[in-house]
Design a protein around this motif. Structure first.
Motif, mmCIF file in Angstrom:
data_model
loop_
_atom_site.group_PDB
_atom_site.id
_atom_site.type_symbol
_atom_site.label_atom_id
_atom_site.label_comp_id
_atom_site.label_asym_id
_atom_site.label_seq_id
_atom_site.Cartn_x
_atom_site.Cartn_y
_atom_site.Cartn_z
ATOM 1 N N UNK A 43 9.478 -12.094 5.731
ATOM 2 C CA UNK A 43 8.631 -11.068 6.330
ATOM 3 C C UNK A 43 7.198 -11.263 5.871
ATOM 4 N N UNK A 44 6.300 -11.604 6.787
ATOM 5 C CA UNK A 44 4.917 -11.838 6.376
ATOM 6 C C UNK A 44 4.228 -10.569 5.902
ATOM 7 N N UNK A 45 3.427 -10.682 4.834
ATOM 8 C CA UNK A 45 2.582 -9.575 4.411
ATOM 9 C C UNK A 45 1.231 -10.184 4.031
ATOM 10 N N UNK A 46 0.153 -9.607 4.575
ATOM 11 C CA UNK A 46 -1.174 -10.159 4.313
ATOM 12 C C UNK A 46 -1.508 -9.982 2.841
ATOM 13 N N UNK A 47 -1.855 -11.080 2.177
ATOM 14 C CA UNK A 47 -2.147 -11.010 0.752
ATOM 15 C C UNK A 47 -3.094 -12.141 0.356
ATOM 16 N N UNK A 48 -4.354 -11.739 0.094
ATOM 17 C CA UNK A 48 -5.318 -12.653 -0.522
ATOM 18 C C UNK A 48 -5.401 -12.204 -1.968
ATOM 19 N N UNK A 49 -4.987 -13.061 -2.892
ATOM 20 C CA UNK A 49 -4.846 -12.625 -4.285
ATOM 21 C C UNK A 49 -6.186 -12.257 -4.930
ATOM 22 N N UNK A 50 -7.292 -12.652 -4.289
ATOM 23 C CA UNK A 50 -8.609 -12.286 -4.827
ATOM 24 C C UNK A 50 -9.077 -10.929 -4.298
ATOM 25 N N UNK A 51 -8.260 -10.302 -3.473
ATOM 26 C CA UNK A 51 -8.640 -9.049 -2.818
ATOM 27 C C UNK A 51 -7.642 -7.951 -3.237
ATOM 28 N N UNK A 52 -8.077 -7.107 -4.172
ATOM 29 C CA UNK A 52 -7.169 -6.096 -4.735
ATOM 30 C C UNK A 52 -6.635 -5.152 -3.664
ATOM 31 N N UNK A 53 -7.427 -4.924 -2.602
ATOM 32 C CA UNK A 53 -6.970 -4.008 -1.546
ATOM 33 C C UNK A 53 -5.743 -4.584 -0.838
ATOM 34 N N UNK A 54 -5.722 -5.903 -0.638
ATOM 35 C CA UNK A 54 -4.548 -6.493 0.034
ATOM 36 C C UNK A 54 -3.328 -6.454 -0.890
ATOM 37 N N UNK A 55 -3.557 -6.598 -2.203
ATOM 38 C CA UNK A 55 -2.432 -6.521 -3.150
ATOM 39 C C UNK A 55 -1.880 -5.100 -3.174
ATOM 40 N N UNK A 56 -2.776 -4.103 -3.174
ATOM 41 C CA UNK A 56 -2.327 -2.701 -3.169
ATOM 42 C C UNK A 56 -1.567 -2.410 -1.886
ATOM 43 N N UNK A 57 -2.054 -2.962 -0.779
ATOM 44 C CA UNK A 57 -1.368 -2.724 0.495
ATOM 45 C C UNK A 57 0.017 -3.386 0.506
ATOM 46 N N UNK A 58 0.095 -4.606 -0.057
ATOM 47 C CA UNK A 58 1.400 -5.288 -0.103
ATOM 48 C C UNK A 58 2.381 -4.462 -0.943
ATOM 49 N N UNK A 59 1.894 -3.898 -2.063
ATOM 50 C CA UNK A 59 2.762 -3.066 -2.912
ATOM 51 C C UNK A 59 3.224 -1.836 -2.137
ATOM 52 N N UNK A 60 2.331 -1.279 -1.319
ATOM 53 C CA UNK A 60 2.686 -0.094 -0.538
ATOM 54 C C UNK A 60 3.747 -0.438 0.520
#
Ligand SMILES: NC(=O)c1ccc[n+]([C@@H]2O[C@H](COP(=O)([O-])OP(=O)(O)OC[C@H]3O[C@@H](n4cnc5c(N)ncnc54)[C@H](OP(=O)(O)O)[C@@H]3O)[C@@H](O)[C@H]2O)c1
Length: 229
Positions: A43-60
């Motif tokens: 299941x794809x999830x957008x995640x740029x590890x340098x972008x904390x917002x994408x990490x928070x969204x992936x966790x959500x």
């Protein structure tokens, strides 16, 4: 069913790790910067590890659906100073490399720790390299002597240090944290040199990622066994 997240899962070893974890029957979130690159069965999830917002969204996304994460593979990395001699490397090489390989790992791990704690038997695998070994480098190891990259090698030494510190704290939450070297694999990062295919390197990572709560923690290893720090 176990829930896994792999960063940098769109190509190279990470893509194979995601695919193989799915073959093991896990629900795998493929952290990618382009959703069309996620391997089939994940299941794809957008995640740029340098972008904390994408990490928070992936966790959500993971948390809203499953409330936990069982396996985190910190795979995404860059080698920003391939072929650059230490005396030629600049702070900019260091910043760019550490941004992904060190700060990126902290960003994603920090975002996922609450979900890993909720697992009760969480596992983090940090993808490292033999080149991170200060012991082998001091000993004049042939391989390490051939690739003396200031930014990449030291970023992975820093990652190894993070691995031990996380392992010590998270042991009490039933979370294991290990640094694993997939070995030299023919990928974009290595200019497709090396005899080992990405799938073979991935298998070394998947083995550690599937050991479960009985597995070791705070270790640095490869297919050959423990690697000197
Ligand atoms: N290949 C080897 O021989 C070898 C040996 C030892 C250790 N390793 C380690 O194994 C891991 C995978 O290496 P590889 O050879 O498969 O590398 P690769 O083919 O160069 O792939 C790198 C992956 O990291 C992702 N990535 C880079 N920057 C990112 C960012 N800011 N956010 C999210 N993803 C990002 C890339 O995504 P995009 O597609 O979006 O760019 C890609 O999926 C790395 O940690 C590497 O250090 C590799």
């Amino acid at each position: 069913m176990k829930i896994a997240l792999v960063t940098g899962a769109g190509r190279g070893i990470g893509r194979e790790v995601a695919r193989q974890l799915a073959e093991h029957g896990m629900t795998v979130f493929a952290g990618v910067r382009d959703e069309s690159h996620a391997p089939e069965g994940t299941r794809p999830v957008l995640l740029d590890v340098t972008d904390a917002a994408t990490a928070a969204n992936a966790a959500k996304v993971v948390g809203d659906e499953y409330g936990r994460l069982d396996v985190l593979v910190n795979n995404a990395a860059i080698c920003g100073d391939y072929g650059v001699a230490p005396a030629e490397a600049t702070a900019e090489h260091m910043r760019a490399t550490y941004e992904v390989n060190v700060f990126g790992v902290v960003t994603v791990t920090h975002a996922m720790i609450p979900l890993l704690r909720a697992s009760g038997e969480g596992t983090i695998v940090n993808m490292t390299t033999r080149l991170a070994s200060i012991g082998l480098t001091i000993a004049g190891d042939d391989f390490n002597s051939g690739w003396p990259m200031l930014a990449y090698n030291s970023s992975k030494s820093a990652l190894n240090a993070l691995t031990v510190l996380y392992a010590n704290e998270l042991r009490a939450s039933g979370i294991t944290v290990n640094a694993v070297d997939p070995g030299l694999c023919a990928t974009d990062m290595t200019g497709h040199t090396g005899d080992r295919q990405a799938a073979e390197g991935a298998a070394v990572i998947v083995r550690m990622a599937t050991l479960g709560a009985d597995g070791p923690t705070g270790t640095f290893s490869s297919q050959e066994g423990p690697t000197p720090w």
